[in-house]
Design a protein around this motif. Sequence first.
Motif, PDB file in Angstrom:
ATOM      1  N   LEU A   1    -127.242 -34.936  48.986  1.00 29.48           N
ATOM      2  CA  LEU A   1    -127.751 -35.918  49.950  1.00 29.48           C
ATOM      3  C   LEU A   1    -127.364 -35.550  51.392  1.00 29.48           C
ATOM      4  O   LEU A   1    -128.238 -35.508  52.261  1.00 29.48           O
ATOM      5  N   PRO A   2    -126.071 -35.265  51.670  1.00 21.05           N
ATOM      6  CA  PRO A   2    -125.759 -34.813  53.043  1.00 21.05           C
ATOM      7  C   PRO A   2    -126.521 -33.560  53.434  1.00 21.05           C
ATOM      8  O   PRO A   2    -126.900 -33.390  54.599  1.00 21.05           O
ATOM      9  N   GLU A   3    -126.788 -32.684  52.486  1.00 24.30           N
ATOM     10  CA  GLU A   3    -127.558 -31.461  52.763  1.00 24.30           C
ATOM     11  C   GLU A   3    -128.976 -31.825  53.222  1.00 24.30           C
ATOM     12  O   GLU A   3    -129.503 -31.248  54.177  1.00 24.30           O
ATOM     13  N   ALA A   4    -129.592 -32.805  52.541  1.00 28.75           N
ATOM     14  CA  ALA A   4    -130.942 -33.227  52.905  1.00 28.75           C
ATOM     15  C   ALA A   4    -130.956 -33.908  54.275  1.00 28.75           C
ATOM     16  O   ALA A   4    -131.877 -33.706  55.071  1.00 28.75           O
ATOM     17  N   VAL A   5    -129.929 -34.691  54.547  1.00 22.96           N
ATOM     18  CA  VAL A   5    -129.844 -35.415  55.820  1.00 22.96           C
ATOM     19  C   VAL A   5    -129.605 -34.440  56.984  1.00 22.96           C
ATOM     20  O   VAL A   5    -130.130 -34.611  58.075  1.00 22.96           O
ATOM     21  N   ARG A   6    -128.813 -33.395  56.721  1.00 22.56           N
ATOM     22  CA  ARG A   6    -128.421 -32.451  57.765  1.00 22.56           C
ATOM     23  C   ARG A   6    -129.622 -31.825  58.458  1.00 22.56           C
ATOM     24  O   ARG A   6    -129.610 -31.594  59.662  1.00 22.56           O
ATOM     25  N   LYS A   7    -130.681 -31.578  57.700  1.00 19.60           N
ATOM     26  CA  LYS A   7    -131.878 -30.939  58.259  1.00 19.60           C
ATOM     27  C   LYS A   7    -132.448 -31.741  59.439  1.00 19.60           C
ATOM     28  O   LYS A   7    -132.962 -31.168  60.383  1.00 19.60           O
ATOM     29  N   TYR A   8    -132.384 -33.057  59.366  1.00 15.32           N
ATOM     30  CA  TYR A   8    -133.052 -33.891  60.374  1.00 15.32           C
ATOM     31  C   TYR A   8    -132.119 -34.561  61.376  1.00 15.32           C
ATOM     32  O   TYR A   8    -132.567 -35.054  62.408  1.00 15.32           O
TER      33      TYR A   8
END
Length: 289
Positions: free
Chosen positions: A139-146
Amino acid sequence: MSTESSLRADIVEVGRRMYARGYTASNDGNISVRLGADRLLMTPKSVCKGFMTPDMMCITDLEGRKLQGDRDPSSEMLMHLEVYRQRPDVQAVVHAHPPTATGFAVAGIPLDRAVLAEVLTTLGSIPIAEYATPSTKALPEAVRKYIKAHDGMLLANHGALTVGGDLYGAYFKMETIEHFAKISLVARLLGRENLLSREEVMRLQELRGSYGIQAPAPICPEPGTEPTLVTRTEAGTTPTFGAVPDVTCQVVQAPKGDGLRLVTDPEGEIRLTYRELSALIEDAIRSLR
Ligand SMILES: [Zn+2]
């Protein structure tokens, strides 16, 4: 600078408002604020955000180690930590599951169309971070992109995340996202969304400065283009294939206006009710006979 006791009280109040507005059900959602340079004050796991008391909060360091508190920190702590790592300017993070915005996140429809001036000046566009299993490292990985380019985003099939320069700033962005989602839903049910023109969007971007609202990133240059991606690398290393790219500008769907501030959506669709659709089909069949 807010004192620890006032921040504890503010988290209780924001949690109460989120629950009262239906942004969370049961024990959903989580809230955190920076407590000085190297500590965070965070909601604990497994409590209803509508019924918290100031003594329930946890204090952690920026690595997530608990420093104080009877309870364990939020199950989404990793997502909060990642936001603070990526955004030194952010003082508070709010996560909830507001139902209309989450509906868009489930449908895979980002809130990135230029519809409301207030949304464009406060948040810009609201993308959808790719689906990741809640409470895992994904989840943090997905959030990091944006997160470097956005103060608010939807989380696919999950909910929404907002950040701010203080706790109420982050919370009000959550309100704005849910309010915008409701308005978008009604407009789509009515069958049409008129859009702000590209020119009007750029005018609003300039006004942001005079309103004292700092945008985390500029609007991407051309309508419909993919956001600029920068490959993340450690200092001194070369980019590696498959590294997670960061988004560095905001995609806003706004057609050219040729002098107009408001334009009819060129890709607009008229959605028919079941009855209207049935009548059309019947007519078509009749004409074939
Ligand atoms: Zn959640």
